[in-house]
Structures are given as structure tokens and as C-alpha cells.
Design an enzyme around this catalytic site. Sequence first.
Site, PDB file in Angstrom:
ATOM      1  CE  LYS A  80      33.107 139.880  45.495  1.00  0.00           C
ATOM      2  NZ  LYS A  80      32.987 138.620  46.219  1.00  0.00           N
ATOM      3  N   GLY A 180      46.004 127.348  45.182  1.00  0.00           N
ATOM      4  CA  GLY A 180      45.785 128.505  46.045  1.00  0.00           C
ATOM      5  C   GLY A 180      45.575 128.066  47.477  1.00  0.00           C
ATOM      6  N   GLY A 182      45.365 130.117  50.365  1.00  0.00           N
ATOM      7  CA  GLY A 182      45.139 131.295  51.205  1.00  0.00           C
ATOM      8  C   GLY A 182      44.116 130.983  52.281  1.00  0.00           C
TER       9      GLY A 182
HETATM   10  P1  NAD Z   1      43.382 134.543  49.563  1.00  0.00           P
HETATM   11  O1  NAD Z   1      43.818 135.816  48.956  1.00  0.00           O
HETATM   12  O2  NAD Z   1      43.425 134.391  51.046  1.00  0.00           O
HETATM   13  O3  NAD Z   1      44.203 133.298  48.945  1.00  0.00           O
HETATM   14  C1  NAD Z   1      44.436 133.159  47.593  1.00  0.00           C
HETATM   15  C2  NAD Z   1      45.722 132.346  47.476  1.00  0.00           C
HETATM   16  O4  NAD Z   1      45.914 132.055  46.085  1.00  0.00           O
HETATM   17  C3  NAD Z   1      46.954 133.089  47.959  1.00  0.00           C
HETATM   18  O5  NAD Z   1      47.700 132.260  48.826  1.00  0.00           O
HETATM   19  C4  NAD Z   1      47.729 133.391  46.668  1.00  0.00           C
HETATM   20  O6  NAD Z   1      49.123 133.416  46.854  1.00  0.00           O
HETATM   21  C5  NAD Z   1      47.292 132.244  45.798  1.00  0.00           C
HETATM   22  N1  NAD Z   1      47.429 132.453  44.357  1.00  0.00           N
HETATM   23  C6  NAD Z   1      47.187 133.563  43.630  1.00  0.00           C
HETATM   24  N2  NAD Z   1      47.412 133.342  42.339  1.00  0.00           N
HETATM   25  C7  NAD Z   1      47.800 132.039  42.231  1.00  0.00           C
HETATM   26  C8  NAD Z   1      48.174 131.210  41.163  1.00  0.00           C
HETATM   27  N3  NAD Z   1      48.215 131.645  39.903  1.00  0.00           N
HETATM   28  N4  NAD Z   1      48.518 129.927  41.410  1.00  0.00           N
HETATM   29  C9  NAD Z   1      48.490 129.450  42.685  1.00  0.00           C
HETATM   30  N5  NAD Z   1      48.151 130.203  43.746  1.00  0.00           N
HETATM   31  C10 NAD Z   1      47.815 131.483  43.528  1.00  0.00           C
HETATM   32  O7  NAD Z   1      41.896 134.312  49.002  1.00  0.00           O
HETATM   33  P2  NAD Z   1      40.741 133.382  49.564  1.00  0.00           P
HETATM   34  O8  NAD Z   1      39.917 134.157  50.525  1.00  0.00           O
HETATM   35  O9  NAD Z   1      41.302 132.066  49.955  1.00  0.00           O
HETATM   36  O10 NAD Z   1      39.867 133.224  48.240  1.00  0.00           O
HETATM   37  C11 NAD Z   1      40.283 132.387  47.193  1.00  0.00           C
HETATM   38  C12 NAD Z   1      39.233 132.404  46.107  1.00  0.00           C
HETATM   39  O11 NAD Z   1      37.971 132.013  46.676  1.00  0.00           O
HETATM   40  C13 NAD Z   1      39.000 133.763  45.463  1.00  0.00           C
HETATM   41  O12 NAD Z   1      38.655 133.561  44.099  1.00  0.00           O
HETATM   42  C14 NAD Z   1      37.784 134.298  46.220  1.00  0.00           C
HETATM   43  O13 NAD Z   1      37.064 135.249  45.453  1.00  0.00           O
HETATM   44  C15 NAD Z   1      37.001 133.018  46.420  1.00  0.00           C
HETATM   45  N6  NAD Z   1      36.070 133.073  47.527  1.00  0.00           N
HETATM   46  C16 NAD Z   1      36.525 133.317  48.785  1.00  0.00           C
HETATM   47  C17 NAD Z   1      35.602 133.391  49.827  1.00  0.00           C
HETATM   48  C18 NAD Z   1      36.058 133.622  51.228  1.00  0.00           C
HETATM   49  O14 NAD Z   1      35.248 133.461  52.160  1.00  0.00           O
HETATM   50  N7  NAD Z   1      37.293 133.989  51.471  1.00  0.00           N
HETATM   51  C19 NAD Z   1      34.227 133.219  49.579  1.00  0.00           C
HETATM   52  C20 NAD Z   1      33.821 132.925  48.271  1.00  0.00           C
HETATM   53  C21 NAD Z   1      34.748 132.868  47.257  1.00  0.00           C
END
Ligand code: NAD
Length: 348
Positions: A80, A180, A182
Amino acid sequence: MAVFEQVDFAEHEQVLFCHDASVGLHGIIAIHSTVLGPAAGGCRMYPYESSTEALKDVLRLSKGMSYKNALAGLPLGGGKSVIIADPNSDNKDELLKAFSRHVQGLAGKYWTAIDVGVGPKDADILAENCDYIFARASQYPEGFNPSLFTALGGFTGIRATAKHVWNRDHLSGLKVSVQGLGATGRELCRQLFEAGAELYVSDINKEATDYAVDNYGATQLPVDQIHAAEVDLFAPCAMGGIINDETISDIKAKAICGLANNQLVSEKHGVELKKRGITYVPDYVVNAGGMMGAGTRIFSKPTMEDSRNRVLGLYDTIIELLSLAEKEDRPTSEVADKMAKGLLMKTI
Ligand code: NAD
């Protein structure tokens, strides 16, 4: 900053500190294991308060990638990287380009991609100077985000959890809270809504919650209450650490299955969840969809259908894991860790 003394350093093969004074790059690449293949894992851009905090995060995340890739059956190791910067910085592209030269210098020992703060279009920028980048926007049809594979994995994991915990073959009427909204959480909500689940959501971004309320009939909950919602299943999809000493006793859900990395602050919280009768699907197992869908491009040329089918395979993996943990009367987190460690042992 003590590096070798960090709790999560122990099993790492290599950690690189990357600097480029011309653009103010401060990055770290952590290679946890290359036993099963080249280390692979996304690049996070985040304004960490200190380099110690960034190091701690990257070490935990890279170890999680080794476990994730191993249990997903991928011929990939775990790594990572983090760039210490605000992803809204004016010089984001320059930082990405400077960082990618360090990845190129590793000559394929580490492959990187998207993560929080680095999207598929950014991955294309990384690829301008580097041959070892996946999950790039240009590799997919217009508008497709490889995070959708992760969301499909989350939905598949929730289906498997519902089968194991409630012997349900459908999600209609299941109460699910999603923290969350996102790239992953929002799409997960869409799929849950279409499957008839009742949604409770929270995000620090009002637009994100408004969207889920308007489109998926979700009920919005305060950011500091989402973990305590009166629901059947809790799906953390924001940042890590939501299951901790302060939150654990408030959790009312019977099951936790979400996509955020590093949901448990420490191993003891996995033990505690079991004591409380909460079925926990280890994060690195259920959030492997992105690697299964997009990471496979490192070693093959999958069609979208191949990628999708591989992600759907998570259903059986999760059923198997939950059943084994139940049979052995052990925390799911311990069982998954042991399975992953076994796969990572060097064969002589
Ligand atoms: P993202 O940044 O697109 O979305 C994260 C969302 O969480 C955002 O909308 C943000 O406003 C919200 N957020 C942040 N802090 C918060 C809180 N305290 N309470 C409520 N909402 C909050 O990220 P993502 O790509 O959706 O990833 C989310 C999680 O999944 C991360 O931990 C990431 O490491 C993990 N993940 C993502 C992927 C992927 O393919 N994108 C793969 C494996 C793991």
C-alpha cells in the site's frame, strides 16, 4: 519516528520513504509481502497530521492487502502507499507524477491504484510515468469506476451474511445502516435498495446523505450515532477504526459487513464482537471486490463478465469463513487472520 518498532512493521519486507523536493512530495510505500506475487494495493492521498500517523496507516493497510489478496485467491502480494497531502491540492497531478516515478523504480515489485483521495482518473496520471498502475479510468468504459466492483463485493457479502445469520435468501425488509456514502457506500445503498432493504445512512457530506434519502428512501442518522442504529446489519464504508472501545457497546446490529478498511481498532475488538453475539465479516475479506475485479489485470486480461463473476465468488468464501468460525467457536477475525497467514507462509 521509530520505524522498526511500529506494531505493524514486524512482518514487512520493505518500507520506502519517497521524497521529491521540487513538488513537495512526501510519500511512503509499504511492501508487506511478495510471497504470493507482486505486492499490490492502492495509493491513498490524505493530509495526515504527522508522518508517524501516515506510517502507521500505511503499515496496517499494506498488511491488510496481503491478507485480502491471499484470501481472495489472487497471485498477488500485499502493499500500500500513502501520499501526505490534501487531495484537493492545486499540485495534485505533480505529486502523483513524482510519486509514480518511485513506484516505477521498484520495477514491478509493487503495483498501485486508487484509494481514498486517488480516483481512476488520477490512476491514469500515475500511469503516465509508470508501468505498474491498475484500476485506471482509461481501462474501463466511460463513467465506470472500479470501486463498483468493491460495492458489488459488499452487496454479495451482505447476502452471504444474511444467509448465514438469518437463513435468508433475500434482503427484503432487512434493516441496514451504512456509514459513508462515497464511491463504495453509495453504490452499495443502491443495490441494497433495489433488493428491498430498509436503509439508515450517515455521511459528513450533506449532499451524499440527501442523495440516499431522495433516491433510496433512506433515513438519515447523525454521524456519531450511525454505529448505534437499531438495525439488523451495520455496513461501515467510511474511514477505519469505527469498532473501538467507545463504540462497541453501543452496536445493536446482529451483524457487521462493510467495506471500510481496518474497521477494528485492534484484534481484541474482534473477540469482543463475538462475545456480544455480533457476526463480523472481516473487512479485508468482504472488500476484496476491487482487487478481484480490477487487480486481476496485473496478471490477466479479464472481461467485465470475468471480473464480475470473480467478485460474486465472495459469497461462497464468506459463507465458508462464517461457518468455520461458528464450528470452531472462534472470532471470525481470528479465523480469517489464521487462514491468510497460512497462505502467506513461505514454502521451502
Ligand atoms: P470515498 O472517499 O469515496 O467515500 C468515503 C465517504 O465517507 C465520503 O463520502 C466521506 O464524506 C464519508 N465519511 C468520511 N468520514 C465519515 C464519518 N466520520 N462519518 C460518515 N461518513 C464519513 O471512499 P470509498 O472509495 O467509498 O472507500 C470507503 C472505504 O472503503 C475506505 O475505508 C476505503 O479504504 C475502503 N475501500 C475502498 C475500496 C474501493 O474500491 N474504493 C476498496 C477497498 C476498501
